[in-house]
Design an enzyme around this catalytic site. Structure first.
Site, PDB file in Angstrom:
ATOM      1  N   GLU A 156       0.855  -1.206   0.000  1.00  0.00           N
ATOM      2  CA  GLU A 156       0.000   0.000   0.000  1.00  0.00           C
ATOM      3  C   GLU A 156       0.886   1.250   0.000  1.00  0.00           C
ATOM      4  OE1 GLU A 156      -2.894  -0.268   3.121  1.00  0.00           O
ATOM      5  OE2 GLU A 156      -3.748  -2.103   2.247  1.00  0.00           O
TER       6      GLU A 156
ATOM      7  N   GLY B  23       4.638  -0.872   3.039  1.00  0.00           N
ATOM      8  CA  GLY B  23       5.515  -1.600   2.119  1.00  0.00           C
ATOM      9  C   GLY B  23       6.142  -2.790   2.832  1.00  0.00           C
TER      10      GLY B  23
ATOM     11  N   LEU C 281      32.006  -1.615 -20.769  1.00  0.00           N
ATOM     12  CA  LEU C 281      31.430  -1.111 -22.021  1.00  0.00           C
ATOM     13  C   LEU C 281      31.675   0.388 -22.222  1.00  0.00           C
ATOM     14  CD1 LEU C 281      28.040  -3.001 -21.728  1.00  0.00           C
ATOM     15  CD2 LEU C 281      29.864  -3.526 -23.324  1.00  0.00           C
TER      16      LEU C 281
ATOM     17  N   GLU D  93       9.375  -7.748  -2.948  1.00  0.00           N
ATOM     18  CA  GLU D  93       9.431  -9.090  -2.348  1.00  0.00           C
ATOM     19  C   GLU D  93      10.369  -9.134  -1.151  1.00  0.00           C
ATOM     20  OE1 GLU D  93       7.346 -10.899  -3.640  1.00  0.00           O
ATOM     21  OE2 GLU D  93       7.210 -10.491  -5.790  1.00  0.00           O
TER      22      GLU D  93
HETATM   23  P1  TGC Z   1       5.504 -12.338  11.625  1.00  0.00           P
HETATM   24  O1  TGC Z   1       4.936 -12.123  12.976  1.00  0.00           O
HETATM   25  O2  TGC Z   1       6.902 -12.816  11.465  1.00  0.00           O
HETATM   26  O3  TGC Z   1       4.529 -13.313  10.809  1.00  0.00           O
HETATM   27  C1  TGC Z   1       3.149 -13.075  10.699  1.00  0.00           C
HETATM   28  C2  TGC Z   1       2.540 -14.373  10.220  1.00  0.00           C
HETATM   29  O4  TGC Z   1       3.081 -14.694   8.938  1.00  0.00           O
HETATM   30  C3  TGC Z   1       3.808 -15.934   9.005  1.00  0.00           C
HETATM   31  N1  TGC Z   1       4.994 -15.799   8.191  1.00  0.00           N
HETATM   32  C4  TGC Z   1       5.243 -16.573   7.146  1.00  0.00           C
HETATM   33  N2  TGC Z   1       4.558 -17.590   6.610  1.00  0.00           N
HETATM   34  C5  TGC Z   1       5.076 -18.178   5.521  1.00  0.00           C
HETATM   35  N3  TGC Z   1       6.230 -17.772   4.962  1.00  0.00           N
HETATM   36  C6  TGC Z   1       6.933 -16.747   5.475  1.00  0.00           C
HETATM   37  N4  TGC Z   1       8.056 -16.347   4.885  1.00  0.00           N
HETATM   38  C7  TGC Z   1       6.457 -16.100   6.607  1.00  0.00           C
HETATM   39  N5  TGC Z   1       6.873 -15.054   7.355  1.00  0.00           N
HETATM   40  C8  TGC Z   1       5.974 -14.886   8.320  1.00  0.00           C
HETATM   41  C9  TGC Z   1       4.121 -16.136  10.474  1.00  0.00           C
HETATM   42  O5  TGC Z   1       4.308 -17.486  10.766  1.00  0.00           O
HETATM   43  C10 TGC Z   1       2.893 -15.567  11.108  1.00  0.00           C
HETATM   44  O6  TGC Z   1       1.872 -16.517  10.956  1.00  0.00           O
HETATM   45  P2  TGC Z   1       0.777 -16.761  12.118  1.00  0.00           P
HETATM   46  O7  TGC Z   1      -0.118 -17.817  11.559  1.00  0.00           O
HETATM   47  O8  TGC Z   1       1.559 -17.181  13.322  1.00  0.00           O
HETATM   48  O9  TGC Z   1       0.099 -15.430  12.303  1.00  0.00           O
HETATM   49  O10 TGC Z   1       5.308 -11.012  10.870  1.00  0.00           O
HETATM   50  P3  TGC Z   1       6.097  -9.742  11.031  1.00  0.00           P
HETATM   51  O11 TGC Z   1       5.119  -8.621  10.876  1.00  0.00           O
HETATM   52  O12 TGC Z   1       6.986  -9.781  12.247  1.00  0.00           O
HETATM   53  O13 TGC Z   1       7.028  -9.864   9.731  1.00  0.00           O
HETATM   54  C11 TGC Z   1       7.976  -8.977   9.573  1.00  0.00           C
HETATM   55  C12 TGC Z   1       8.532  -9.041   8.142  1.00  0.00           C
HETATM   56  C13 TGC Z   1       9.273  -7.742   7.922  1.00  0.00           C
HETATM   57  C14 TGC Z   1       9.467 -10.235   8.019  1.00  0.00           C
HETATM   58  C15 TGC Z   1       7.406  -9.178   7.104  1.00  0.00           C
HETATM   59  O14 TGC Z   1       6.446  -8.217   7.309  1.00  0.00           O
HETATM   60  C16 TGC Z   1       7.937  -9.086   5.681  1.00  0.00           C
HETATM   61  O15 TGC Z   1       8.385 -10.080   5.093  1.00  0.00           O
HETATM   62  N6  TGC Z   1       7.865  -7.874   5.097  1.00  0.00           N
HETATM   63  C17 TGC Z   1       8.227  -7.692   3.698  1.00  0.00           C
HETATM   64  C18 TGC Z   1       6.983  -7.580   2.920  1.00  0.00           C
HETATM   65  C19 TGC Z   1       7.206  -7.848   1.445  1.00  0.00           C
HETATM   66  O16 TGC Z   1       7.998  -8.682   1.035  1.00  0.00           O
HETATM   67  N7  TGC Z   1       6.447  -7.179   0.635  1.00  0.00           N
HETATM   68  C20 TGC Z   1       6.474  -7.410  -0.759  1.00  0.00           C
HETATM   69  C21 TGC Z   1       5.088  -7.270  -1.251  1.00  0.00           C
HETATM   70  S1  TGC Z   1       4.674  -8.010  -2.724  1.00  0.00           S
HETATM   71  C22 TGC Z   1       5.382  -7.024  -3.814  1.00  0.00           C
HETATM   72  O17 TGC Z   1       6.366  -6.410  -3.599  1.00  0.00           O
HETATM   73  C23 TGC Z   1       4.755  -6.962  -5.097  1.00  0.00           C
HETATM   74  S2  TGC Z   1       5.914  -7.463  -6.216  1.00  0.00           S
HETATM   75  C24 TGC Z   1       5.053  -8.098  -7.442  1.00  0.00           C
HETATM   76  C25 TGC Z   1       4.344  -7.070  -8.228  1.00  0.00           C
HETATM   77  O18 TGC Z   1       4.980  -6.463  -9.128  1.00  0.00           O
HETATM   78  O19 TGC Z   1       3.148  -6.907  -8.028  1.00  0.00           O
END
Ligand code: TGC
Length: 392
Positions: free
Chosen positions: A137, A141, A346, A371
């Protein structure tokens, strides 16, 4: 070859099966015939070549790792090899394949109802319907948990629908998507919704001022009291595990893809340095050039081996998110350094679209940001090794 000819010093190709080599050759041929000839023009004109969608479907790379519903059902390594070859063409084209297969189709395949899978997946695998994945959003991010897009129940009882409102940003392919996978907060935590094209109240506007990923589309999307039926909900997804499960798939593909952009940059620099004479001999004959080429090759061979290792873990069903973070962080970071170093060989010609390295370097700035940024993956790994959460 993982890095062509004499450049595959480690003989990494010997680690691939005949089937994997055949698949890679098929995608490499496609990149040579259908992406390379047009990519400089598409990039300059900021055009995503929509015709490629059905061609990529025929090639069998959309939802490539998924089983059933018309999906190709190939291995993780084969998907990785395809991502590498496509990104040797351009990150924007590989991004389309990632958004379609790793994000939108994986969301439906993993979390959707039988009816949703039957309705969307076969046409998405064929490239007839384009999907997008709306998580990020304007103000959420790296921290999707802070999302403001909200879906409230529209009435009561089992047949109550939903009203969706809010905004998403940086959503790939949204303006041409036939179906959007939208993640929204509800009174019951984060849920996923399928929003078909043409639903009243949805607008998707391409972001025009991009210096990166120009042969691709990223949009601002607004949901203005969008009314959805109960069937729009992805029934099996609960909380952020829903979208994060899809992000694992896309991040894995990026670890491979980035090495494709790096290899293409290296190959362009190697070829140029063999041809280009300065002070009476080829640039490749100078020690400084050879050091640059060798340093690039070291990281390409190591990064490709890393991607292949991740692929084998994934095919064995044992891969863990922190391993994917390691691969994405390392390979994109090294790929940018390689593309920039290739550009330096280059000289002035390297700043034009006649040669790929600077286009790859500019694209990879997006790849290192989406990602999960470098910082996010660093902190995922930091949390893994210390047990201490430095995000909050
Ligand atoms: P956290 O408390 O760690 O986890 C919340 C819930 O999510 C689960 N979880 C995962 N499950 C599967 N695979 C993973 N890699 C997982 N990471 C976390 C976790 O088990 C928990 O589940 P539950 O059932 O217990 O509630 O969450 P957090 O808020 O502490 O996480 C922090 C952080 C920074 C790691 C996370 O927010 C993160 O990875 N942020 C980055 C977000 C991101 O990658 N955004 C990209 C968006 S997509 C995009 O960019 C579009 S690109 C494609 C296009 O062009 O459209």
């Amino acid at each position: 070859v993982l890095a062509t000819g004499a450049s595959d010093v480690l003989d990494l190709d010997s680690l691939l099966s005949a089937e994997e080599l055949e698949l890679r050759q098929k995608v490499r041929d496609f990149t040579r015939q259908r992406i390379k000839p047009g990519i400089a023009r598409w990039y300059e004109d900021a055009v995503f070549p929509l015709d490629l969608a059905t061609e990529l479907g025929e090639l069998g790379v959309l939802g490539m790792h998924l089983e059933g519903y018309g999906c190709p059902g190939r291995s993780a390594v084969e998907y990785g090899l395809a991502a590498m070859e496509l990104e040797a063409g351009d990150s924007g084209i590989r991004t389309f394949v990632s958004v379609q297969g790793s994000l939108a189709m994986t969301a439906i395949h993993t979390w959707g109802s039988e009816e949703q899978k039957q309705e969307w997946l076969p046409r998405m695998a064929a490239g007839e319907v384009i999907g997008c994945f709306a998580l990020t959003e304007p103000t959420a991010g790296s921290d999707p948990a802070s999302m403001a897009t909200f879906a409230r129940r529209d009435g009561t009882g089992d047949d109550a629908g939903w009203v969706l409102y809010g905004a998403k940003r940086w959503i790939g392919l949204a303006s041409v998507a036939g179906v959007m996978v939208v993640w929204a907060m509800t009174d019951d935590g984060v849920h996923g919704f399928l929003v078909p094209a043409g639903t009243p109240g949805v607008t998707a506007t391409p972001i025009a001022q991009k210096l990166s990923m120009r042969a691709s589309i990223q949009c601002d999307v607004v949901f203005d009291d969008v009314r959805l039926g109960p069937e729009a909900l992805l029934p099996a997804a609960r909380g952020l595990r829903g979208p994060f499960t899809c992000l694992n798939e896309a991040r894995y593909g990026i670890a491979w893809g980035a090495m494709g952009a790096a290899r293409d940059s290296y190959e362009a620099a190697l070829a140029y340095s063999m041809d280009r004479l300065q002070f009476g001999k080829p640039l490749a004959g100078y020690q400084l050039t050879q050091e640059k080429l060798v340093n690039m090759l070291l990281e390409i061979q190591k990064g490709t081996l890393l991607a292949l290792h991740l692929g084998r873990l994934k095919d064995a069903g044992t891969i863990r998110p922190e391993q994917i973070s390691l691969g994405k962080l390392n390979n994109v970071r090294e790929a940018i350094a390689i593309a920039r170093e290739a550009r330096s060989i280059l000289g002035g010609n390297g700043i034009t679209t006649d040669y790929p390295p600077l286009r790859h370097a500019a694209n990879l700035e997006s790849v290192r940001t989406y990602e999960g940024t470098d910082e996010v993956h660093t902190l995922i790994l930091g949390r893994h090794i210390t047990g201490l959460d430095a995000f909050h």
